[in-house]
Design a protein around this motif. Structure first.
Motif, short mmCIF file in Angstrom:
data_model
loop_
_atom_site.label_atom_id
_atom_site.label_comp_id
_atom_site.label_asym_id
_atom_site.label_seq_id
_atom_site.Cartn_x
_atom_site.Cartn_y
_atom_site.Cartn_z
N ALA A 172 0.83 -1.20 0.00
CA ALA A 172 0.00 0.00 0.00
C ALA A 172 0.87 1.25 0.00
O ALA A 172 0.59 2.23 -0.71
CB ALA A 172 -0.91 -0.01 1.22
N LEU A 173 1.97 1.22 0.78
CA LEU A 173 2.85 2.39 0.83
C LEU A 173 3.48 2.67 -0.52
O LEU A 173 3.72 3.81 -0.88
CB LEU A 173 3.96 2.16 1.87
N MET A 174 3.76 1.60 -1.29
CA MET A 174 4.46 1.78 -2.55
C MET A 174 3.51 2.05 -3.72
O MET A 174 3.94 2.49 -4.78
CB MET A 174 5.31 0.54 -2.86
N HIS A 175 2.22 1.74 -3.54
CA HIS A 175 1.31 1.96 -4.67
C HIS A 175 0.28 3.04 -4.37
O HIS A 175 0.34 4.12 -4.92
CB HIS A 175 0.63 0.64 -5.04
N ARG A 176 -0.65 2.71 -3.46
CA ARG A 176 -1.75 3.65 -3.26
C ARG A 176 -1.31 4.90 -2.52
O ARG A 176 -1.79 5.99 -2.77
CB ARG A 176 -2.85 2.93 -2.47
N PHE A 177 -0.38 4.74 -1.58
CA PHE A 177 -0.01 5.86 -0.72
C PHE A 177 1.37 6.39 -1.05
O PHE A 177 2.06 6.89 -0.17
CB PHE A 177 -0.06 5.44 0.74
N VAL A 178 1.81 6.28 -2.30
CA VAL A 178 3.20 6.64 -2.59
C VAL A 178 3.39 8.15 -2.51
O VAL A 178 4.44 8.63 -2.04
CB VAL A 178 3.65 6.05 -3.95
N LEU A 179 2.39 8.92 -2.89
CA LEU A 179 2.54 10.38 -2.82
C LEU A 179 2.61 10.86 -1.37
O LEU A 179 3.52 11.63 -1.02
CB LEU A 179 1.38 11.05 -3.58
N PRO A 180 1.69 10.42 -0.49
CA PRO A 180 1.85 10.79 0.91
C PRO A 180 3.20 10.37 1.49
O PRO A 180 3.79 11.11 2.30
CB PRO A 180 0.71 10.05 1.62
N LEU A 181 3.69 9.20 1.05
CA LEU A 181 4.98 8.73 1.57
C LEU A 181 6.09 9.69 1.18
O LEU A 181 6.94 10.06 2.00
CB LEU A 181 5.27 7.33 1.03
N GLU A 182 6.07 10.13 -0.09
CA GLU A 182 7.12 11.06 -0.54
C GLU A 182 7.01 12.39 0.20
O GLU A 182 8.01 12.98 0.62
CB GLU A 182 6.97 11.31 -2.05
N ILE A 183 5.75 12.86 0.39
CA ILE A 183 5.57 14.12 1.11
C ILE A 183 6.08 13.98 2.54
O ILE A 183 6.70 14.89 3.10
CB ILE A 183 4.08 14.52 1.08
N MET A 184 5.83 12.79 3.11
CA MET A 184 6.31 12.54 4.47
C MET A 184 7.83 12.60 4.54
O MET A 184 8.39 13.19 5.46
CB MET A 184 5.81 11.15 4.89
N GLY A 185 8.49 12.00 3.53
CA GLY A 185 9.94 12.06 3.50
C GLY A 185 10.44 13.49 3.42
O GLY A 185 11.36 13.90 4.14
N LEU A 186 9.77 14.29 2.57
CA LEU A 186 10.15 15.70 2.43
C LEU A 186 9.95 16.44 3.75
O LEU A 186 10.82 17.20 4.20
CB LEU A 186 9.27 16.31 1.33
N LEU A 187 8.80 16.16 4.40
CA LEU A 187 8.50 16.82 5.67
C LEU A 187 9.54 16.48 6.72
O LEU A 187 10.03 17.36 7.45
CB LEU A 187 7.11 16.40 6.15
N LEU A 188 9.91 15.20 6.79
CA LEU A 188 10.88 14.79 7.81
C LEU A 188 12.24 15.41 7.54
O LEU A 188 12.93 15.84 8.47
CB LEU A 188 10.97 13.27 7.86
N THR A 189 12.62 15.49 6.25
CA THR A 189 13.90 16.13 5.93
C THR A 189 13.87 17.60 6.34
O THR A 189 14.82 18.11 6.95
CB THR A 189 14.18 16.02 4.42
N ALA A 190 12.74 18.27 5.99
CA ALA A 190 12.62 19.68 6.35
C ALA A 190 12.66 19.84 7.87
O ALA A 190 13.31 20.75 8.39
CB ALA A 190 11.32 20.24 5.79
N ALA A 191 11.99 18.94 8.59
CA ALA A 191 11.97 19.03 10.04
C ALA A 191 13.37 18.82 10.61
O ALA A 191 13.78 19.50 11.55
CB ALA A 191 11.01 18.00 10.62
N LEU A 192 14.12 17.87 10.00
CA LEU A 192 15.49 17.61 10.46
C LEU A 192 16.33 18.86 10.33
O LEU A 192 16.96 19.33 11.29
CB LEU A 192 16.06 16.47 9.63
N ILE A 193 16.30 19.45 9.12
CA ILE A 193 17.12 20.65 8.88
C ILE A 193 16.62 21.79 9.77
O ILE A 193 17.41 22.50 10.41
CB ILE A 193 17.07 21.03 7.39
N GLY A 194 15.28 21.93 9.84
CA GLY A 194 14.72 23.01 10.64
C GLY A 194 15.09 22.91 12.10
O GLY A 194 15.48 23.91 12.72
N ALA A 195 14.99 21.71 12.65
CA ALA A 195 15.30 21.55 14.06
C ALA A 195 16.75 21.89 14.33
O ALA A 195 17.08 22.56 15.32
CB ALA A 195 14.99 20.12 14.50
N VAL A 196 17.64 21.45 13.42
CA VAL A 196 19.06 21.74 13.62
C VAL A 196 19.30 23.25 13.56
O VAL A 196 19.99 23.83 14.40
CB VAL A 196 19.91 21.00 12.57
#
Lengths: 395, 166, 103
Positions: B131-155
């Motif tokens: 499901a993560l790789m097919h139906r929910f792939v866009l939310p997954l990518e957005i999540m990755g982007l969000l986590l990267t932004a949060a990582l940089i932002g927190a630092v």
């Protein structure tokens, strides 16, 4: 029809367990099954801990050109009994300012977390306590409880050295958990499963006499090495034993522990080391599978424990050989070498998966790993000029 | 309404209440880990193995430890004797009690709540991955982007500003 | 009372405790933790509804919980980073003391 004797020897513990459980009423059978397995795991690994303490002290003694323990029993092999009696009869000191409850809970939590990790390790054919669908995830989730226990120990002791040690330990464990998980991802990609039993079953085949272990591929070999480096750091073993650096912060987070609680910490630390070694064996070294197809007649659990003892020997060897790192070296190594290498390794495993089999696949994947490893470790630092070190606080 | 559920619910609620009521911040976080572990056990009991284990990995392993680090970096050596609650604690607890009353009323009187337990298997890892790789792939990518932004932002937010050019 | 009601009531209680903590505690760190608790209560609801729902094979509830955990982790990291930055500026984490904008 009785199975051939080889198979009987292989499954002796499984059939024994079924036999014993069969005597009980049906109502209690499933719970008796679990209790029997748990007791077996606790006994076997506690015994392994006792053996390892002697082996480690004797091995280190040999490396450092001295004898090691040689007084109790034949060649000093009953030393753990003496040590156990000593730690049980010692006074259990708790500092007056310590947080009594947290101070007590820390070693208990550590040992529980360490034992929980064994629930998903298959120590032989049909010999895993539970076959969880997300077994590897369970292992890492339980591993995080260790961090919590370490923090509880360091904070509740109300001692600056123990707090410093705990903070060092947590920083180190968090930093190295990332490469640890990323290094095991390559195996999960190849096996397509998070279940430890399924991962071992993937590796039980043979081509000719050679096994299908994941360590025998470029990404598997790199992954195994990265995993073992990260595992050494996770279990706070030398050369990553800064959290307990005797020469700087005395003994780190267990400075205020004595008697039996100290023994529990010691036990928990070694159990953690065995568990991560066991996971490395499960993921990369084929679990209980024999190394050559003509050796499959040896029972599977013997292979698992032989591999585990080999890993312990390597740990002892490393401890006796390498000096302790500095804190900044430790962190730089984690974030500037381990993390990029594990990510590249994931990429290499993907390339391996999509290329046709043959020599070219081998060469491409090996090149994908060796070139960045060289660049990250040596190449990029070649032209770099190091400034003279300044000592800001210790003139 | 099994005994397992009652025990786990009691542990979870005891942990969360202790989190919000204790004086010492570190005790609060330790109680919080108990509450998170209880929640994870509830997920496991509901058959959501992957989510339960992720809960332990993320909350006990990362969020609680992060909170502890921040407490260690901000706590003053002297313990204050003043109240741990802010000046408008009465209004705050009244609002919370009101929210619980409304939610509880809605839950008890709702018709969906009396739904029987459907006999079905647990959420295996493979369907989740699919499901993560097919139906929910866009939310997954957005999540990755969000986590990267949060990582940089927190630092960036938490990093010590350099004084001078040393 | 079916057991779905039990899960929902536990979830509502956790949400209210989190809300009460976020509204009444003085420490900024505990306010953040209260918000985390409210997110967790929502997750429990997702999982319970997924389990008792008619179409469990779609895994929607589980997926939502997974994404919610990820977002909560990001939120905790940034929030605690802000607490650290505020502490460096005003030397306190207690919300009552951060009143320099008051006339």
């Amino acid at each position: 029809m009785t199975p051939p004797p080889i198979q009987q020897a292989d499954q002796i513990f499984v059939t024994l367990q079924h036999r014993v459980v069969g005597y009980l009423p049906i109502k209690f059978q499933s719970i008796a099954d679990v209790i029997l397995s748990v007791v077996a795991i606790v006994l076997v690994f506690a015994l392994l801990f006792a053996i390892t303490t002697v082996l480690e002290r004797k091995g280190l003694g040999r490396i450092q050109n001295r004898y090691g323990p040689n007084r109790v029993g034949p060649a000093g092999f009953f030393q753990p009994i003496a040590d156990g009696v000593k730690s049980l009869t010692k006074e259990d000191l708790v500092p007056r300012t310590a947080d009594q409850l947290v101070h007590f809970m820390a070693p208990v939590l550590l040992v529980i977390a360490a034992f929980l990790a064994y629930a998903v390790l298959p120590v032989g054919r049909n010999m895993a306590l539970v076959d969880l669908n997300a077994g590897v995830l369970f292992f890492f989730a339980v591993g995080t409880l260790v961090e919590l226990a370490v923090f509880m120990a360091g904070w509740s002791s109300r001692n600056k050295y123990s707090l410093l040690g705990a903070m060092r330990a947590i920083a180190q464990m968090i930093s190295y958990e990332v490469p640890l998980v990323l290094a095991s991802i390559v195996v999960i990609m190849a096996a397509g499963s998070l279940s430890t039993v399924a991962i071992v079953n993937m590796q039980t085949g043979y081509s000719g006499i050679w096994p299908h272990w994941f360590v025998l591929t470029p990404w598997g070999f790199a992954g195994f090495n990265l995993f073992m480096i990260a595992a050494t750091a996770e279990s706070n073993r030398s050369p990553f034993d800064l959290p307990e650096g005797e020469s700087e912060i005395i003994a780190g987070y267990y400075i205020e522990y004595s008697g039996f609680k100290f023994a529990l910490f010691f036990l928990g630390e070694y159990l953690g080391m065995f568990a991560t070694s066991g996971l490395a064996i499960t993921l990369f070294l084929g679990g209980w599978a024999a190394p050559f197809s003509f050796l499959t007649w040896i029972p599977s659990y013997l292979w698992f424990f032989a591999k585990l003892l080999l890993m312990i020997a390597i740990f002892i060897w490393i401890r006796g050989t390498l000096p302790r790192l500095r804190m900044d070296q430790l962190m730089n190594f984690a974030w500037q070498f381990m993390l990029p290498m594990t990510l590249i390794n994931v990429f290499a495993a993907g390339v391996w998966h999509f290329m046709p089999g043959g020599v070219i696949r081998w060469l491409v994947c090996a090149a994908l790993l060796i070139v960045p490893a060289f660049l990250l470790s040596r190449g990029l630092k070649q032209g770099k000029k190091f400034a003279a070190r300044t000592y800001r606080f210790a003139d | 309404m099994t005994a397992t559920f009652l025990i786990l619910a009691a542990i979870t609620i005891a942990g969360t209440v202790a989190t919000m009521a204790m004086r010492n911040l570190v005790h609060c976080v330790l109680a919080l880990t108990l509450g998170f572990a209880g929640l994870a056990a509830l997920y496991l009991q509901l058959g959501a193995q992957f989510v339960g284990l992720t809960q332990i990995l993320v909350y006990v392993g990362a969020v609680a430890i992060l909170a502890v680090f921040v407490i260690m970096m901000t706590q003053k050596p002297a313990q204050t004797t003043e109240s741990i609650f802010s000046s408008f604690w009465l209004a705050g607890s009244l609002i919370a009690a009101l929210v619980f009353a409304v939610l509880g009323w809605a839950i008890v009187s709702s018709s969906t709540s009396s739904r029987p337990l459907p006999p079905q298997a647990e959420a295996a890892v493979r369907p989740i991955g699919d499901a993560l790789m097919h139906r929910f792939v866009l939310p997954l990518e957005i999540m990755g982007l969000l986590l990267t932004a949060a990582l940089i932002g927190a630092v960036v937010v938490a990093m010590q500003e350099k004084r001078g050019t040393a | 009372m079916s057991s779905l009601t039990g899960y929902l009531l536990v979830s509502a209680l956790i949400f209210s405790i989190g809300l009460a903590g976020a509204l009444t505690r003085r420490s900024a760190i505990l306010v953040l933790i209260g918000i985390e608790l409210m997110l967790n209560a929502a997750n429990l609801n997702f999982i319970a509804f997924w389990r008792y729902g008619p179409n469990a094979q779609a895994l929607t509830g589980v997926m939502f919980a997974i994404f919610s955990i990820g977002i909560a982790a990001a939120e905790a990291a940034v929030g605690l980073g802000i607490v650290l930055a505020v502490y460096r500026h005003s030397k306190t984490t207690e919300l009552d003391r951060m009143n320099s904008m008051k006339g």
